[in-house]
Design a protein around this motif. Structure first.
Motif, PDB file in Angstrom:
ATOM      1  N   ARG A  10       8.044 -12.097  16.074  1.00  0.00           N
ATOM      2  CA  ARG A  10       9.123 -13.065  15.871  1.00  0.00           C
ATOM      3  C   ARG A  10       8.840 -13.922  14.641  1.00  0.00           C
ATOM      4  O   ARG A  10       9.740 -14.193  13.835  1.00  0.00           O
ATOM      5  N   ARG A  11       7.588 -14.359  14.509  1.00  0.00           N
ATOM      6  CA  ARG A  11       7.231 -15.206  13.369  1.00  0.00           C
ATOM      7  C   ARG A  11       7.416 -14.454  12.060  1.00  0.00           C
ATOM      8  O   ARG A  11       7.993 -14.985  11.097  1.00  0.00           O
ATOM      9  N   ASN A  12       6.934 -13.224  12.003  1.00  0.00           N
ATOM     10  CA  ASN A  12       7.054 -12.445  10.769  1.00  0.00           C
ATOM     11  C   ASN A  12       8.507 -12.122  10.444  1.00  0.00           C
ATOM     12  O   ASN A  12       8.899 -12.072   9.272  1.00  0.00           O
ATOM     13  N   THR A  13       9.321 -11.892  11.490  1.00  0.00           N
ATOM     14  CA  THR A  13      10.738 -11.636  11.250  1.00  0.00           C
ATOM     15  C   THR A  13      11.421 -12.863  10.677  1.00  0.00           C
ATOM     16  O   THR A  13      12.224 -12.771   9.744  1.00  0.00           O
ATOM     17  N   GLY A 152       1.237  -3.858   4.953  1.00  0.00           N
ATOM     18  CA  GLY A 152       0.305  -3.140   5.814  1.00  0.00           C
ATOM     19  C   GLY A 152      -0.673  -4.060   6.513  1.00  0.00           C
ATOM     20  O   GLY A 152      -1.105  -3.798   7.641  1.00  0.00           O
ATOM     21  N   LEU A 153      -1.031  -5.164   5.860  1.00  0.00           N
ATOM     22  CA  LEU A 153      -1.906  -6.178   6.460  1.00  0.00           C
ATOM     23  C   LEU A 153      -1.126  -7.158   7.337  1.00  0.00           C
ATOM     24  O   LEU A 153      -1.724  -8.030   7.965  1.00  0.00           O
ATOM     25  N   GLU A 154       0.206  -7.032   7.353  1.00  0.00           N
ATOM     26  CA  GLU A 154       1.105  -7.954   8.051  1.00  0.00           C
ATOM     27  C   GLU A 154       0.940  -9.385   7.544  1.00  0.00           C
ATOM     28  O   GLU A 154       1.022 -10.354   8.301  1.00  0.00           O
ATOM     29  N   ARG A 155       0.735  -9.522   6.233  1.00  0.00           N
ATOM     30  CA  ARG A 155       0.621 -10.850   5.614  1.00  0.00           C
ATOM     31  C   ARG A 155       1.986 -11.269   5.060  1.00  0.00           C
ATOM     32  O   ARG A 155       2.175 -11.439   3.861  1.00  0.00           O
ATOM     33  N   GLY A 273      27.154  -7.497   2.703  1.00  0.00           N
ATOM     34  CA  GLY A 273      25.834  -6.881   2.714  1.00  0.00           C
ATOM     35  C   GLY A 273      24.714  -7.844   3.019  1.00  0.00           C
ATOM     36  O   GLY A 273      23.627  -7.427   3.426  1.00  0.00           O
ATOM     37  N   ARG A 274      24.984  -9.148   2.858  1.00  0.00           N
ATOM     38  CA  ARG A 274      23.955 -10.136   3.179  1.00  0.00           C
ATOM     39  C   ARG A 274      23.600 -10.124   4.656  1.00  0.00           C
ATOM     40  O   ARG A 274      22.530 -10.577   5.047  1.00  0.00           O
ATOM     41  N   LEU A 275      24.512  -9.609   5.488  1.00  0.00           N
ATOM     42  CA  LEU A 275      24.216  -9.533   6.917  1.00  0.00           C
ATOM     43  C   LEU A 275      23.095  -8.550   7.232  1.00  0.00           C
ATOM     44  O   LEU A 275      22.543  -8.575   8.323  1.00  0.00           O
ATOM     45  N   SER A 276      22.779  -7.680   6.289  1.00  0.00           N
ATOM     46  CA  SER A 276      21.679  -6.731   6.521  1.00  0.00           C
ATOM     47  C   SER A 276      20.323  -7.407   6.525  1.00  0.00           C
ATOM     48  O   SER A 276      19.310  -6.768   6.821  1.00  0.00           O
ATOM     49  N   ILE A 277      20.285  -8.697   6.211  1.00  0.00           N
ATOM     50  CA  ILE A 277      19.009  -9.408   6.184  1.00  0.00           C
ATOM     51  C   ILE A 277      18.278  -9.298   7.515  1.00  0.00           C
ATOM     52  O   ILE A 277      17.049  -9.129   7.547  1.00  0.00           O
ATOM     53  N   LEU A 278      19.024  -9.357   8.641  1.00  0.00           N
ATOM     54  CA  LEU A 278      18.362  -9.293   9.948  1.00  0.00           C
ATOM     55  C   LEU A 278      17.821  -7.903  10.246  1.00  0.00           C
ATOM     56  O   LEU A 278      16.618  -7.766  10.531  1.00  0.00           O
ATOM     57  N   PRO A 279      18.629  -6.825  10.225  1.00  0.00           N
ATOM     58  CA  PRO A 279      18.050  -5.512  10.517  1.00  0.00           C
ATOM     59  C   PRO A 279      16.980  -5.084   9.515  1.00  0.00           C
ATOM     60  O   PRO A 279      15.999  -4.436   9.898  1.00  0.00           O
ATOM     61  N   VAL A 280      17.162  -5.444   8.245  1.00  0.00           N
ATOM     62  CA  VAL A 280      16.132  -5.095   7.260  1.00  0.00           C
ATOM     63  C   VAL A 280      14.837  -5.852   7.559  1.00  0.00           C
ATOM     64  O   VAL A 280      13.736  -5.294   7.461  1.00  0.00           O
ATOM     65  N   SER A 281      14.951  -7.116   7.945  1.00  0.00           N
ATOM     66  CA  SER A 281      13.760  -7.895   8.297  1.00  0.00           C
ATOM     67  C   SER A 281      13.079  -7.312   9.525  1.00  0.00           C
ATOM     68  O   SER A 281      11.846  -7.211   9.575  1.00  0.00           O
ATOM     69  N   PHE A 282      13.874  -6.930  10.525  1.00  0.00           N
ATOM     70  CA  PHE A 282      13.300  -6.289  11.704  1.00  0.00           C
ATOM     71  C   PHE A 282      12.522  -5.038  11.309  1.00  0.00           C
ATOM     72  O   PHE A 282      11.372  -4.851  11.732  1.00  0.00           O
TER      73      PHE A 282
END
Length: 491
Positions: A10-13, A152-155, A273-282
């Protein structure tokens, strides 16, 4: 790799959405000044140039995502191997970028005039900007590897600095150049390239050095190159499909409707297209996790993620359909809003359908089969472009938008079939699909009158919010309930 707490996802998203969202908010304020300072025709040319630049920016052959996949699989206990993967990817991407920059310079001078219906004075400006674009290509390919290493490091805390500063500055600097130096594509594109070089590469290099000091000492191994190139090759094919499709369909729209039609289509397309921010972030956050997990655990995670994504995207889409017309009327003025609102309403549905492709795509690639999504996109490209040409010829920009919706529906269905989750996804998405398509029909047929908008818009939004609440996984609803009923401590 040890499993992180679910809270880290959740934090990284949230971090990833913030990094993408801030530049998006800035862009909402920059499009009208761009249109005012450089005009519809130059803005249309600028869109086409950026699409070409994006194609050459993907010349890293997927090494960024391949690096993320390998680093996630290696884990934290083998820093020497991790460093060798990083440096091997950097060396390969630098060589590819130098070659790509040379190709852009040479090919650009030959084909631009043949591809675009561009006035002669704009073609001169565009030719003068080619050296700037060519010089930036190797830097862009290197930035892809740097970001892939961090993912890859989830940073993602480090990545957000690059995303925010780079995204905002690349939106503002061309606008400043147009204001100070005049409506000339040469200066506009030069400002874009210089800002991208300064913010993207330097910040990414600093972030990587902080995330893993071991990368300071170069370790290049030929043994790592085959795995990176094999995996990255399919990733590259898949990633090229998006910009290639973007470029070709804009070329089709340009050929049928002219360069102003490109602007009329791209303005709502960019906004929606800005709505893709959520699925792309996921998908961006889940990709290294899917890479590190075994197949059973990875498949178990996608169901909950899909439910959460649908619970957010459905009310957002319904609200967008109801409010898009009034927003565009204020943002762009009544004349432009009348043209682009129905296009944007159809594109909103396309954004909703396409959003669900990202989760199975991340799972399939993370589990080591990036070739599957690449082959799917290759198979769909030809029929999509043929349908686009026929629909645009018959129905103009509304036809083009409708074909994009159908492309998203088909792509999502096949993606979930390949991920082994089609039946479950269909059950979950049937009700919200009926809701968003019913809202589309209502907005396009009845909302020309304010009374209908007021009378039906509110109930449609409430219905979408109710469905979203019921669709959330039980433990997330309980967490939300605790937040809502917890009293605020008194001072």
């Amino acid at each position: 790799m040890p499993m992180h707490a679910p809270a880290s996802l959740r934090r990284n998203t949230v971090l990833t959405m913030t990094g993408a969202g801030v530049p998006i908010l800035v862009s909402l304020f920059t499009i009208p000044p761009y249109l005012h300072l450089i005009g519809d025709a130059r803005y249309g040319v600028l869109i086409m140039v950026w699409s070409i630049f994006g194609l050459f920016g993907l010349l890293d052959l997927g090494l960024g995502q391949a690096t993320a996949n390998q680093v996630a699989k290696i884990g934290p206990d083998a820093p020497e191997h991790r460093a060798s993967v990083f440096w091997t990817a950097c060396v390969i991407s630098l060589g590819i970028g130098l070659l790509g920059g040379a190709l852009l310079w040479i090919a650009g001078t030959q084909v631009v005039g043949a591809l675009f219906s561009v006035p002669p004075e704009l073609r001169v400006e565009l030719m003068a900007a080619l050296p700037w674009l060519a010089a930036a290509v190797p830097m862009v390919t290197m930035a892809s590897v740097l970001q892939g290493f961090l993912e890859g490091l989830e940073r993602f805390d480090s990545i957000i600095i690059l995303d925010i500063l780079g995204g905002v500055s690349t939106q503002l600097s061309p606008l400043v150049a147009a204001y100070v130096l005049g409506a000339n594509l040469t200066w506009v594109l030069a400002a874009f390239v210089l800002t991208r070089l300064l913010t993207g590469i330097l910040l990414a290099a600093i972030a990587c050095a902080k995330a893993a000091p071991s990368v300071i000492h170069p370790r290049v191994r030929l043994a790592d190159s085959s795995g990176l190139l094999s995996y990255g090759g399919w990733i590259s094919v898949n990633r090229w499909m998006g910009p290639l499709q973007f470029f070709i369909d804009r070329a089709i729209i340009n050929a049928i409707g002219g360069i102003q039609a490109v602007s009329h289509y791209n303005i709502p397309y960019n906004l929606v297209g800005r709505l893709s921010i959520l699925p792309v972030s996921f998908s961006r956050v889940l990709f290294p996790r899917f890479s590190a997990l075994d197949s059973h655990a990875a498949h178990g995670m996608q169901g909950e993620v899909l439910a959460v994504l649908a619970a957010i995207m459905t009310p957002v889409t319904v609200i967008g359909l109801v409010l898009l017309g009034p927003f565009l009327n204020v943002w762009l003025g009544p004349d432009m809003a009348t043209i682009v609102t129905p296009i944007g309403q159809i594109l909103l549905i396309g954004s909703w359908t396409s959003s669900f492709i990202h989760i199975p795509a991340a799972l399939i690639a993370g589990q080591g089969r990036p070739d599957r999504m690449a082959k799917l996109n290759l198979i769909l490209l030809g029929p999509y472009l043929l349908a686009l040409w026929l629909a645009t010829s018959a129905a103009g920009l509304l036809g083009a938008a409708s074909v994009w919706v159908l492309r998203g529906l088909l792509g999502a269905a096949v993606s979930y079939a390949m991920a082994g989750y089609l039946r479950e996804a269909a059950k979950l998405l049937l009700a919200p699909a009926c809701l968003v398509f019913a809202t589309l029909g209502t907005t396009m047929l009845l909302f020309q009158q304010a009374s209908w908008r007021l009378g039906l818009g509110g109930p449609l939004i409430l219905a979408s919010l109710l469905w979203a609440w019921l669709a959330l996984p039980t433990h997330l609803r309980k967490q939300a309930q605790r937040l809502l009923v917890t009293p605020v401590p008194s001072r």
